[in-house]
Design a protein around this motif. Structure first.
Motif: not given
Ligand SMILES: Cc1ncc(COP(=O)(O)O)c(C=O)c1O
Length: 434
Positions: A101-103, A154-156, A261-270, A321-324, A406-408
């Motif tokens: 999703v970071k693409a 990782g993914n960004l 939507i899975p969420c880490g720092v918030g940018g992609a789902p936000g 890891d992406g949500l940590a 499904t984000t990655g």
């Molecule tokens: C697979 C996956 N899903 C969701 C997210 C969440 O995105 P964000 O960190 O912008 O909230 C990430 C972040 O790296 C991710 O790698």
């Protein structure tokens, strides 16, 4: 698992590290819609760069340089989850080139920067010029003089690293301690410099920002504060609107859309939530999924002082890891405070079970972070009665669309995926025999 709404008990309940379902009291059903122009500008930029992307990444040629994922019906998963209405998957796990999703956001921000450098240098004469010039030897020589920095779980990093290196930037990715080894190796193979930090994501961002900004030609992609990333992520909503329309699936008051939507720092789902609210208004209901040990956006949306997960005694430790992420983006929280319907938290064990469930029902492979949306519909039905009742949604569930994002996962090496699957199988069997 207990649904909660009382703001005063949230921090305490979260601190137990148990799954919970939180409804956002600030979610305003008739909240004014955010502006569409920025999202459309981002979509237009990705469109004019599409021929360039098709040239840089041959795997995009068939789609004329568009970075997009399919919208999938998942009948076997729907049956296994016993869900009413229509269940769909927005398959960003399969996004080409960057695999997550970071693409969209990552590519958009780097292309913004490259475009502006090339316009300043006279390589591009206007935004109507031929963007293949961004792959010319002249442009590459220009970009090589510029440092592109980013910090990532990782993914960004994968997204920025791949496009940055392809354009010829001096690209440096600061990885937090959670980042998986294979993601770092993949970047190194692309010629990206990878700096490993023994700290968490927020500390990696601070170090990456300082390191990049110390260079007069440095540009830091700041996941915590980036409109360019955010509006790039939001483009997904326009694309989804078109995919739903092509499939003849209505979204309106009678046919609500619930997105998980899975969420880490918030940018992609936000960004996606912001875009979806713009496109569908009150007909869409966005829920974020966060690890029980790292519910930073839940904390940040409900309390404008933005506490970190450590402040309430959580560890931020998760296999997702992406949500940590321990501390949410304040910039994002401010933008989605009245738009977000709610957040539910998940344990690592349940992520592995859902990853396994998706494979055994639909033969779809994803990474653990990306599995966080799968339990969303069932959680809303079992724990979100207040939300459904207050909005008259119960009687519309049969005609609703439930959308799991499904984000990655596309780039996960086979050996890694086998381990995830094995863990999910064991966790599922243990639940069955409990
Ligand atoms: C697979 C996956 N899903 C969701 C997210 C969440 O995105 P964000 O960190 O912008 O909230 C990430 C972040 O790296 C991710 O790698």
């Amino acid at each position: 698992m207990v649904p909660i709404q009382d703001a005063s008990s949230i921090a305490h309940r979260l601190s137990l590290g148990k799954p919970l379902f939180w409804l956002n009291p600030a979610c305003a059903h008739d909240a004014p819609h955010p502006e569409l122009e920025e999202i459309e500008a981002a979509a237009a930029r990705l469109q004019r760069c599409a021929p360039l992307l098709a040239q840089l990444f041959p795997e995009l040629a068939a789609d004329n340089g568009l970075i997009e994922s399919p919208l999938l019906a998942v009948p076997a998963l729907q049956q296994a989850l016993a869900l009413p209405g229509r269940l769909l998957l927005k398959a960003d796990h399969d996004l080409p080139v960057a695999g997550s999703v970071k693409a969209r956001g990552g590519f958009h921000e780097v292309l913004c920067h490259a475009e502006s450098l090339a316009l300043d240098a006279g390589i591009l004469h206007s935004i109507d010029d031929d963007y293949l010039k961004l792959a010319s030897p002249e442009a590459r020589a220009l970009f090589a003089q510029h440092l592109l920095g980013v910090a990532s779980t990782g993914n960004l990093g994968l997204s920025i690293g791949v496009i940055g290196a392809a354009l010829g930037f001096d690209t440096c990715v600061h990885m937090s301690s959670d980042a998986k080894e294979w993601k770092k190796q993949r970047l190194r193979n692309f010629g990206v410099r990878v700096i490993e930090h023994s700290s968490d994501y927020s500390a990696a961002v601070a170090a990456g920002r300082a390191d990049t900004e110390a260079n007069p030609r440095g540009y830091f992609v700041d996941d915590e504060n980036s409109p360019r990333l955010f509006y790039g992520y939001a483009v997904a909503a326009l694309r989804l609107r078109d995919q739903l329309a092509r499939a003849g699936i209505p979204v309106d008051a009678e046919h609500p859309l619930m997105a998980y939507i899975p969420c880490g720092v918030g940018g992609a789902p936000g960004g996606i939530c912001f875009g979806l609210k713009q496109v569908f208004g009150n007909a869409v209901h966005c829920f974020f999924a966060e690890p029980a040990e790292a519910p930073c956006v839940l904390l940040g949306v409900q309390d404008p002082s933005i506490p970190s997960v450590y402040d309430i005694g959580l560890s931020c430790q998760t296999d997702a890891d992406g949500l940590a992420v321990g501390l949410a983006s304040e910039w994002v929280c401010t933008r989605i405070r009245t738009l977000l319907a709610g957040v539910y938290t998940v344990t690592d064990e349940s992520l592995y079970q859902d990853l396994y469930r998706l494979q055994s029902t639909e033969q779809i492979a994803i990474e653990p972070s990306a599995a966080a949306g799968i339990q969303g519909p069932a959680r809303l039905l079992s724990q979100g009665a207040d939300y459904l009742g207050a909005r008259g949604l119960e009687s519309r569930l049969a005609q609703a669309t439930q959308l799991i994002w499904t984000t990655g996962g596309r780039l996960v090496p086979d050996e890694e995926y086998k381990k995830f699957l094995e863990r999910g199988k064991i966790a599922s069997n243990e639940t069955l025999t409990d």
